[in-house]
Design a protein around this motif. Structure first.
Motif, PDB file in Angstrom:
ATOM      1  N   ARG A  74      45.105  47.216  30.817  1.00  0.00           N
ATOM      2  CA  ARG A  74      43.649  47.317  30.713  1.00  0.00           C
ATOM      3  C   ARG A  74      43.173  48.727  30.383  1.00  0.00           C
ATOM      4  O   ARG A  74      41.966  48.938  30.219  1.00  0.00           O
ATOM      5  CB  ARG A  74      42.992  46.831  32.005  1.00  0.00           C
ATOM      6  CG  ARG A  74      43.017  45.318  32.140  1.00  0.00           C
ATOM      7  CD  ARG A  74      42.243  44.841  33.340  1.00  0.00           C
ATOM      8  NE  ARG A  74      42.316  43.399  33.457  1.00  0.00           N
ATOM      9  CZ  ARG A  74      41.929  42.720  34.527  1.00  0.00           C
ATOM     10  NH1 ARG A  74      41.425  43.364  35.566  1.00  0.00           N
ATOM     11  NH2 ARG A  74      42.011  41.409  34.556  1.00  0.00           N
ATOM     12  N   ASP A  75      44.085  49.667  30.289  1.00  0.00           N
ATOM     13  CA  ASP A  75      43.688  51.004  29.819  1.00  0.00           C
ATOM     14  C   ASP A  75      43.033  50.916  28.448  1.00  0.00           C
ATOM     15  O   ASP A  75      42.108  51.672  28.138  1.00  0.00           O
ATOM     16  CB  ASP A  75      44.924  51.920  29.732  1.00  0.00           C
ATOM     17  CG  ASP A  75      45.095  52.748  31.005  1.00  0.00           C
ATOM     18  OD1 ASP A  75      44.423  52.441  32.004  1.00  0.00           O
ATOM     19  OD2 ASP A  75      45.909  53.686  30.985  1.00  0.00           O
ATOM     20  N   PHE A  78      39.516  50.048  29.057  1.00  0.00           N
ATOM     21  CA  PHE A  78      38.777  51.148  29.687  1.00  0.00           C
ATOM     22  C   PHE A  78      38.355  52.187  28.641  1.00  0.00           C
ATOM     23  O   PHE A  78      37.187  52.593  28.583  1.00  0.00           O
ATOM     24  CB  PHE A  78      39.631  51.808  30.770  1.00  0.00           C
ATOM     25  CG  PHE A  78      39.052  53.088  31.294  1.00  0.00           C
ATOM     26  CD1 PHE A  78      37.977  53.074  32.173  1.00  0.00           C
ATOM     27  CD2 PHE A  78      39.567  54.320  30.902  1.00  0.00           C
ATOM     28  CE1 PHE A  78      37.426  54.260  32.652  1.00  0.00           C
ATOM     29  CE2 PHE A  78      39.025  55.501  31.384  1.00  0.00           C
ATOM     30  CZ  PHE A  78      37.953  55.465  32.260  1.00  0.00           C
ATOM     31  N   TYR A  79      39.306  52.616  27.813  1.00  0.00           N
ATOM     32  CA  TYR A  79      38.983  53.643  26.830  1.00  0.00           C
ATOM     33  C   TYR A  79      38.040  53.103  25.751  1.00  0.00           C
ATOM     34  O   TYR A  79      37.227  53.851  25.198  1.00  0.00           O
ATOM     35  CB  TYR A  79      40.266  54.213  26.217  1.00  0.00           C
ATOM     36  CG  TYR A  79      40.948  55.196  27.150  1.00  0.00           C
ATOM     37  CD1 TYR A  79      40.418  56.470  27.340  1.00  0.00           C
ATOM     38  CD2 TYR A  79      42.087  54.840  27.859  1.00  0.00           C
ATOM     39  CE1 TYR A  79      41.028  57.369  28.210  1.00  0.00           C
ATOM     40  CE2 TYR A  79      42.695  55.726  28.729  1.00  0.00           C
ATOM     41  CZ  TYR A  79      42.157  56.991  28.902  1.00  0.00           C
ATOM     42  OH  TYR A  79      42.758  57.867  29.785  1.00  0.00           O
ATOM     43  N   LYS A 214      32.870  45.633  28.633  1.00  0.00           N
ATOM     44  CA  LYS A 214      32.695  45.397  30.069  1.00  0.00           C
ATOM     45  C   LYS A 214      33.279  44.042  30.461  1.00  0.00           C
ATOM     46  O   LYS A 214      33.965  43.915  31.486  1.00  0.00           O
ATOM     47  CB  LYS A 214      31.220  45.462  30.445  1.00  0.00           C
ATOM     48  CG  LYS A 214      30.914  45.070  31.895  1.00  0.00           C
ATOM     49  CD  LYS A 214      29.428  45.210  32.176  1.00  0.00           C
ATOM     50  CE  LYS A 214      29.067  44.712  33.571  1.00  0.00           C
ATOM     51  NZ  LYS A 214      29.093  43.239  33.652  1.00  0.00           N
ATOM     52  N   LEU A 217      37.002  44.349  30.447  1.00  0.00           N
ATOM     53  CA  LEU A 217      37.459  45.215  31.533  1.00  0.00           C
ATOM     54  C   LEU A 217      37.433  44.479  32.869  1.00  0.00           C
ATOM     55  O   LEU A 217      38.344  44.630  33.699  1.00  0.00           O
ATOM     56  CB  LEU A 217      36.568  46.457  31.602  1.00  0.00           C
ATOM     57  CG  LEU A 217      37.034  47.621  32.486  1.00  0.00           C
ATOM     58  CD1 LEU A 217      38.415  48.092  32.075  1.00  0.00           C
ATOM     59  CD2 LEU A 217      36.038  48.769  32.407  1.00  0.00           C
TER      60      LEU A 217
END
Length: 304
Positions: A74-75, A78-79, A214, A217
């Protein structure tokens, strides 16, 4: 999605935006155009955004740890979310501020032909980046519309680059119109109006990206098509029915599947284990992204 496809699109966008940002800043210093300044900041933000997307791809490949047993997939989400925030703050907010300022206090443009030349070159470079992203996206979007692809894609990089590049191309058109109308009419207020249009455009794109990133994420489940395939493959062999199922993407290339299965009555322990292993194999064969599968045999109480 192949990671290579996303990386190719990101690198193309990074190279284009870095060169364009430098040219636009030079153009702003020569002409004093607010549209040019807004576009320069936009390109600078986009260049930073491509770097963040590459960073997300790199950090997401870290091995799972005891603290993060499902890894760091999930990085990438996030980025990509940070990219959307940067596009809103550095791109949209700055352009709106600069545009309103230039409308209230318009200033004449100097050597506008320089701005026009730079903007035309930038359109060509952004077009190259945009069509590269489109080409890579076509490999995975299938028959879906572009809007549906952006809404449903589990891989964040290509939708982000597509929206950024489309926003950049439209922004360049607005800047070109702003500068052109200022020259034709002799009224520099049109340059400020063009800048405001750029800000509104970037704000809309940023909000779309914020909402979509979102959602990824927080955690999205399998698409309806993949979920139906998974259920069909589970409910075969010694499995009578799928009692309960939950799915969630842990990253673009990792789908978690957890389900309770009603098996054929009377199976011994070895047969149950074989039935579970066969069900996992069927799912992985049809939905390769389902890398983590947890299946629990249970009684089908609805039929009792």
């Amino acid at each position: 999605m192949s990671a290579g496809g996303g990386t190719k699109a990101i690198i193309a966008a990074l190279a284009a935006n870095a060169g364009i940002a430098v040219a636009k800043f030079v153009g702003f210093l020569v002409t004093g155009s607010s549209s040019m300044l807004a576009e320069a900041v936009h390109s600078l933000a986009d260049t930073s955004n491509q770097g963040l997307l590459l960073l997300g791809q790199k950090t997401s490949k870290r091995r799972a740890t005891r603290e993060h047993p499902f890894g760091f997939g999930r990085d990438r989400y996030f980025y990509s979310f940070i990219v959307a925030l940067m596009l809103f703050t550095l791109g949209a907010a700055f352009a709106l501020y600069e545009g309103i300022h230039k409308i209230i206090e318009p200033q004449p443009l100097e050597t506008p032909v320089v701005a026009v030349v730079i903007l035309l070159v930038a359109i060509c470079l952004e077009g190259y980046s945009f069509f590269t992203a489109m080409g890579e996206s076509r490999k995975i979007k299938g028959n879906a519309s572009w809007w549906r692809f952006i809404r449903q894609a589990k891989e964040p990089e290509l939708p982000v680059v597509l929206l950024e590049d489309s926003g950049a191309l439209l922004g360049l058109v607005f800047a070109l119109l702003g500068v052109g109308l200022s020259v034709l009419t002799g009224d520099p207020v049109f340059d400020g109006i063009g800048t405001v249009f750029i800000g509104v455009l970037l704000g809309v794109i940023a909000i779309i990206l914020i909402v979509e990133m979102k959602s990824l994420l927080i955690g999205e489940g399998a698409t309806d098509t993949d979920l139906a395939t998974i259920v069909d493959e589970l409910a075969a062999g010694k499995v009578e029915r799928v009692i309960h199922i939950r799915t969630q993407y842990l990253g673009p290339d990792e789908l978690l599947v957890a389900a309770k299965l009603a098996l054929v009555p009377g199976l011994d322990t070895a047969a149950i284990a074989t039935a579970i292993d066969d069900a996992e194999a069927r799912v992985r064969a049809k939905v390769p992204v389902a890398t983590l599968i947890y299946l629990e045999p249970d009684l089908d109480r609805e039929t009792r």
